[in-house]
Design a protein around this motif. Structure first.
Motif, short mmCIF file in Angstrom:
data_model
loop_
_atom_site.label_atom_id
_atom_site.label_comp_id
_atom_site.label_asym_id
_atom_site.label_seq_id
_atom_site.Cartn_x
_atom_site.Cartn_y
_atom_site.Cartn_z
N ASN A 1 0.83 -1.21 0.00
CA ASN A 1 0.00 0.00 0.00
C ASN A 1 0.86 1.26 0.00
O ASN A 1 0.60 2.22 0.71
N ASN A 2 1.90 1.27 -0.80
CA ASN A 2 2.85 2.39 -0.81
C ASN A 2 2.56 3.31 -1.99
O ASN A 2 2.84 2.97 -3.13
N ASP A 3 1.97 4.48 -1.71
CA ASP A 3 1.79 5.46 -2.79
C ASP A 3 2.53 6.74 -2.42
O ASP A 3 3.11 6.86 -1.34
N GLU B 162 5.26 10.51 1.39
CA GLU B 162 5.52 11.89 1.83
C GLU B 162 5.12 12.07 3.29
O GLU B 162 5.78 12.78 4.05
N GLY B 163 4.04 11.39 3.68
CA GLY B 163 3.62 11.44 5.08
C GLY B 163 4.64 10.78 6.00
O GLY B 163 4.93 11.28 7.10
N ALA C 218 -3.56 10.17 1.34
CA ALA C 218 -3.36 8.76 1.00
C ALA C 218 -4.62 7.94 1.27
O ALA C 218 -4.95 7.04 0.48
N LEU C 219 -5.33 8.25 2.35
CA LEU C 219 -6.55 7.50 2.67
C LEU C 219 -7.67 7.79 1.67
O LEU C 219 -8.55 6.94 1.48
N LYS C 220 -7.66 8.94 1.06
CA LYS C 220 -8.66 9.23 0.04
C LYS C 220 -8.46 8.33 -1.18
O LYS C 220 -9.41 8.00 -1.88
#
Length: 491
Positions: free
Chosen positions: A65-67, A72-73, A92-94
């Protein structure tokens, strides 16, 4: 000549000094190098390899789950810029709303901006079984979110440190040692596999740190110390419920079993199921089916069981042997009635098993009951975009339990006393959480049946059976039957 003598004298003195030092410290060096001794933790994460498997938000453990926004977070969190980390984790959750790691890191970043947050640990098998790990993390994340949105505990928000133990007993021990040494950790939710939990339990017990496993059901676990609790029912309760159904509802007269001899939970389930089947008047076929055997041959198992007079086959794998259990189901071709233990209550069972497992009945610690507007189920739908299974519910309950104990005034050193108090209870996913004197949860569990359906997206669903009606209709085991336990007493 004089200079030469001085040099010789200096050399003799240095040689003498070397011998003295060797004599004083040589035995210590020899003893340390020849004993399996762990030196005290220095507190420097970069010198502690297990730290690479642990994170509160400074590294990504679930690489699937790495975007960009999540990365950046992570970078912002590691640099102490929690405001930016919050913004990036929200973005990221969006994109990936059902990522529990991001949800936990978001809540950690929010908590980090407040005064004196408290911290718990959670250990999951990210590198051993990613789906199972994320199911557990979703329960922890949902509980953490609820606690922090309601102002935390005594005004302090919760932070969660995630550890990846791969379901490996040796790694689980290292994780336990790290958690015990870290005085900021008030309690641990974990581990997943019973083998990992049993390996880590003595370390938590000796270190005085409460461990609440959401998923380990092997009977021997809670006997390892009074700091060991479980949010899930033990295998005794789970096996008894399934045996009751098999004998008194499905009409099974002779049950063959396939288990994983390398798994404590699988062996424990076999022993308790055997005892319960005989108690209810059924029989167990003299059948040796080991999913861990080197010569495992799934295509022969159904025929061999039938030749021994079996009409039913129980598949009781560990989570590591689910695939092998499904291979047996594929070769069964509807010849034997199929039963399953709770390890088979996974998405992969539906996705990979398909029609081969249709009609199988499984014992489960929990299932989504039809309770109108139950907050846990409603929030699960909102958080993750779909239903959740028992691992998520039990992890949620374990986390709620810790927060409630801390809310009552308990600190790390007296948390065990609070949980062991017969008066302690708190509300869980759909039922009250309380513990027996053994540390086991006072919960029976239930049954689900695999049927064609649309909820899971696989074409098949786990559908709850009405256990209240089943138990009410079934005859109770007689006291006389309790004296015919076929298990070896010394085990």
């Amino acid at each position: 000549m004089i200079n030469k003598r001085i040099n010789i004298t200096q050399k003799n003195f240095l040689l003498f000094l070397y011998i003295v030092i060797l004599g004083l410290f040589g035995p210590v060096v020899y003893w340390v190098s020849n004993h399996n001794t762990q030196l005290p933790f220095t507190g420097k994460a970069e010198k502690n390899p297990i730290q690479k498997r642990m994170s509160i938000g400074e590294k990504i453990l679930v690489k699937a789950n790495n975007d960009a926004a999540k990365q950046e977070g992570i970078t912002a969190f590691a640099g102490g810029d929690y405001v930016l980390a919050i913004e990036k984790f929200q973005s990221a959750l969006k994109r990936v709303r059902n990522d529990p790691e991001t949800r936990i890191y978001l809540n950690n970043a929010i908590a980090a901006t407040t005064e004196s947050p408290f911290r718990i640990g959670v250990s999951v098998p990210i590198g051993g079984n990613l789906n199972v790990a994320q199911e557990i993390l979703r329960g922890v994340a949902q509980s953490q979110d609820k606690i922090n949105r309601n102002g935390g505990v005594g005004g302090k928000l919760m932070m969660v440190e995630i550890a990846n133990d791969d379901n490996n007993p040796e790694v689980a021990q290292q994780v336990a040692q790290k958690f015990v040494r870290d005085q900021k950790i008030l309690a641990v939710v974990g581990h997943n596999d019973s083998n990992a939990s049993i390996a880590a339990a003595p370390i938590y017990q000796d270190g005085g740190l409460v461990m609440i496993t959401p998923t380990s059901s092997a009977e021997t676990l809670t006997a390892m110390g009074n700091h060991i609790f479980r949010a899930t029912p033990s295998t005794r309760n789970l096996a008894d419920t399934l045996a009751n159904y098999a004998v008194n509802v499905a009409g099974s007269e002779n049950v063959a079993m396939c288990v994983d001899s390398d798994s404590q939970v699988s062996v424990s389930f076999k022993e308790n199921f055997t005892w319960a089947v005989y108690n209810y008047g059924g029989k167990i076929a003299p059948f040796d089916c080991d999913l861990a055997a080197a010569d495992f041959s799934p295509e022969e198992i159904p025929s061999q069981a039938i030749s021994l007079g079996a009409d039913t086959l129980l598949l009781a794998p560990s989570v590591r042997k689910v695939k092998k259990a499904l291979e047996i189901a594929s070769d069964n071709d509807d010849r034997l009635t199929l039963l399953g233990n709770h390890s088979l209550n996974t998405y992969s069972t539906l996705k990979d098993g398909q029609n081969d497992v249709s009609g199988m009945v499984l014992s489960v610690p929990w299932y989504q009951k039809a309770i109108a507007r139950n907050s846990f189920i409603v929030n699960a739908q909102e958080f993750w975009g779909g239903g959740v299974n028992w691992r998520t519910a039990m992890a949620y309950d374990a986390t709620q339990t810790v927060s409630q104990a801390i809310a009552s005034g308990a600190e790390r050193q007296n948390l065990q006393q609070t949980l062991a108090n017969p008066e302690f209870s708190t509300q869980g996913a759909t039922s009250e959480i309380s513990f027996l004197p053994s540390g086991d949860r006072n919960l029976q569990g239930g049954l689900v049946k695999i049927k064609p359906g649309k909820k899971s997206g696989t074409g098949y669903d786990f559908v709850p059976l009405n256990m209240d009606q089943i138990i009410e209709a079934a005859p109770k085991p007689s006291p006389k039957g309790a004296t015919t336990n076929p298990r070896v007493k010394s085990k």
